[in-house]
Write an enzyme that holds these catalytic residues in place. Sequence first.
Site, PDB file in Angstrom:
ATOM      1  N   LYS A  13     -10.740   2.825  -4.636  1.00 40.78           N
ATOM      2  CA  LYS A  13      -9.979   3.162  -6.562  1.00 40.78           C
ATOM      3  C   LYS A  13     -11.190   2.063  -7.131  1.00 40.78           C
ATOM      4  O   LYS A  13     -11.640   2.064  -8.187  1.00 40.78           O
ATOM      5  CB  LYS A  13      -8.841   2.841  -6.465  1.00 40.78           C
ATOM      6  CG  LYS A  13      -7.745   3.657  -5.683  1.00 40.78           C
ATOM      7  CD  LYS A  13      -6.027   3.179  -5.802  1.00 40.78           C
ATOM      8  CE  LYS A  13      -5.766   1.315  -5.181  1.00 40.78           C
ATOM      9  NZ  LYS A  13      -5.960   1.459  -3.766  1.00 40.78           N
ATOM     10  N   ARG A  87       1.947   1.894  -9.804  1.00 38.04           N
ATOM     11  CA  ARG A  87       2.486   1.910  -8.442  1.00 38.04           C
ATOM     12  C   ARG A  87       4.079   2.651  -8.001  1.00 38.04           C
ATOM     13  O   ARG A  87       4.480   2.738  -6.867  1.00 38.04           O
ATOM     14  CB  ARG A  87       2.980   1.158  -8.082  1.00 38.04           C
ATOM     15  CG  ARG A  87       0.746   0.763  -7.175  1.00 38.04           C
ATOM     16  CD  ARG A  87       0.745  -1.084  -6.590  1.00 38.04           C
ATOM     17  NE  ARG A  87       0.459  -0.944  -5.538  1.00 38.04           N
ATOM     18  CZ  ARG A  87      -0.785  -1.311  -6.172  1.00 38.04           C
ATOM     19  NH1 ARG A  87      -2.035  -1.606  -6.970  1.00 38.04           N
ATOM     20  NH2 ARG A  87      -1.671  -1.223  -4.551  1.00 38.04           N
ATOM     21  N   ARG A 126     -14.089  -5.890   4.241  1.00 34.04           N
ATOM     22  CA  ARG A 126     -14.919  -5.914   3.124  1.00 34.04           C
ATOM     23  C   ARG A 126     -14.499  -7.367   2.242  1.00 34.04           C
ATOM     24  O   ARG A 126     -13.869  -7.995   3.104  1.00 34.04           O
ATOM     25  CB  ARG A 126     -12.999  -5.180   1.832  1.00 34.04           C
ATOM     26  CG  ARG A 126     -13.303  -5.491   0.201  1.00 34.04           C
ATOM     27  CD  ARG A 126     -12.558  -5.603  -0.213  1.00 34.04           C
ATOM     28  NE  ARG A 126     -10.791  -5.269  -0.306  1.00 34.04           N
ATOM     29  CZ  ARG A 126      -9.602  -4.547  -0.827  1.00 34.04           C
ATOM     30  NH1 ARG A 126     -10.245  -3.701  -1.845  1.00 34.04           N
ATOM     31  NH2 ARG A 126      -8.525  -4.855  -0.196  1.00 34.04           N
ATOM     32  N   ARG A 160      -9.667 -11.175   0.816  1.00 31.18           N
ATOM     33  CA  ARG A 160      -9.010 -11.559   0.299  1.00 31.18           C
ATOM     34  C   ARG A 160      -8.294 -11.634   0.595  1.00 31.18           C
ATOM     35  O   ARG A 160      -7.878 -11.546   2.475  1.00 31.18           O
ATOM     36  CB  ARG A 160      -8.156  -9.823  -0.828  1.00 31.18           C
ATOM     37  CG  ARG A 160      -8.979  -9.222  -2.430  1.00 31.18           C
ATOM     38  CD  ARG A 160      -8.953  -8.360  -2.515  1.00 31.18           C
ATOM     39  NE  ARG A 160      -7.932  -7.540  -2.442  1.00 31.18           N
ATOM     40  CZ  ARG A 160      -6.781  -7.251  -2.654  1.00 31.18           C
ATOM     41  NH1 ARG A 160      -7.872  -5.809  -3.321  1.00 31.18           N
ATOM     42  NH2 ARG A 160      -5.668  -5.897  -2.115  1.00 31.18           N
ATOM     43  N   ARG A 171       1.622  -3.123   3.041  1.00 29.12           N
ATOM     44  CA  ARG A 171       0.844  -2.960   1.927  1.00 29.12           C
ATOM     45  C   ARG A 171       1.150  -0.925   1.966  1.00 29.12           C
ATOM     46  O   ARG A 171       0.931  -0.342   1.607  1.00 29.12           O
ATOM     47  CB  ARG A 171      -0.715  -3.022   1.370  1.00 29.12           C
ATOM     48  CG  ARG A 171      -0.688  -4.574   1.233  1.00 29.12           C
ATOM     49  CD  ARG A 171      -2.116  -5.009   1.547  1.00 29.12           C
ATOM     50  NE  ARG A 171      -3.087  -4.315   0.517  1.00 29.12           N
ATOM     51  CZ  ARG A 171      -4.295  -5.179   1.117  1.00 29.12           C
ATOM     52  NH1 ARG A 171      -4.595  -5.847   1.622  1.00 29.12           N
ATOM     53  NH2 ARG A 171      -5.237  -4.122   0.111  1.00 29.12           N
TER      54      ARG A 171
END
Length: 217
Positions: A13, A87, A126, A160, A171
């Site tokens: 996203k 969400r 990431r 992160r 998540r």
Amino acid sequence: MNIILLGPPGAGKGTQARRLVDERGMIQLSTGDMLRAARKSGTEMGKVVAEVMDRGDLVTDEIVIGLIEERLTGDQGAGFIFDGFPRTLAQADALGELLERLGQKLGCVIEMQVDDDALVARIVARSTCAQCGESYNDISKPIPADGKCAVCGGTEFIRRADDNEESLKQRLMEYYKKTSPLIGYYYCKGTLRRVDGLADIDTVAAAIGEVLDRDCG
Ligand code: AP5
Ligand code: MG
């Protein structure tokens, strides 16, 4: 034109939203980025949400709807890209009401379809430029060989706090329990479109571009 990018953690996203900002002058509204900025600045709200985010749980509807509401009245550019919002069904209803109040419409909702194995692999690889937020990936989009961010030249890259296997599990659970019902919600409203999020970044961008040009609102 206002759009929602809908998909689980790691679906791409943020990556695609940044491209739409660069290529089309749209404005990215990422509630995840807003919440990370709040925790970094040490505000009361930031302290409250830090623990929730690190666990991989969702922050309360009240907080995120408030954050979005504040931003909707500002510069509208070529339209908003809602990244990671809504969400929950309550957030989706609230967004509909906010847009209506502003005389705005939602063009379409783009579901980025991926599978869980790809998500885990993407997320653990990431990193993000500390200066401009550009996202990199050890496998699919490595940091340039000179160690400098391709966008801003920054040299510090961060991972992160919620990009670990335990938080990611939670998540994903939150996504399937609370966010995936939005697929049916927007399907019924006739605004849902789907792209293959497993393709490479350029191919996904092209598919999104095609939806925006031909089939969005
Ligand atoms: P948020 O920041 O929104 O995180 P998320 O939804 O978990 O999604 P990510 O940002 O991890 O993934 P992404 O889809 O943006 O993927 P990316 O482009 O980076 O939310 C974080 C937390 O904040 C939540 O857990 C919650 O606590 C809170 N929160 C936020 N919004 C909220 C809300 N509305 N309500 C309540 N709580 C909220 O890509 C991932 C990696 O893959 C990158 O390394 C990238 O380079 C790579 N990649 C991207 N596309 C491709 C591709 N096509 N092929 C190969 N690699 C790719
Ligand atoms: Mg993101």
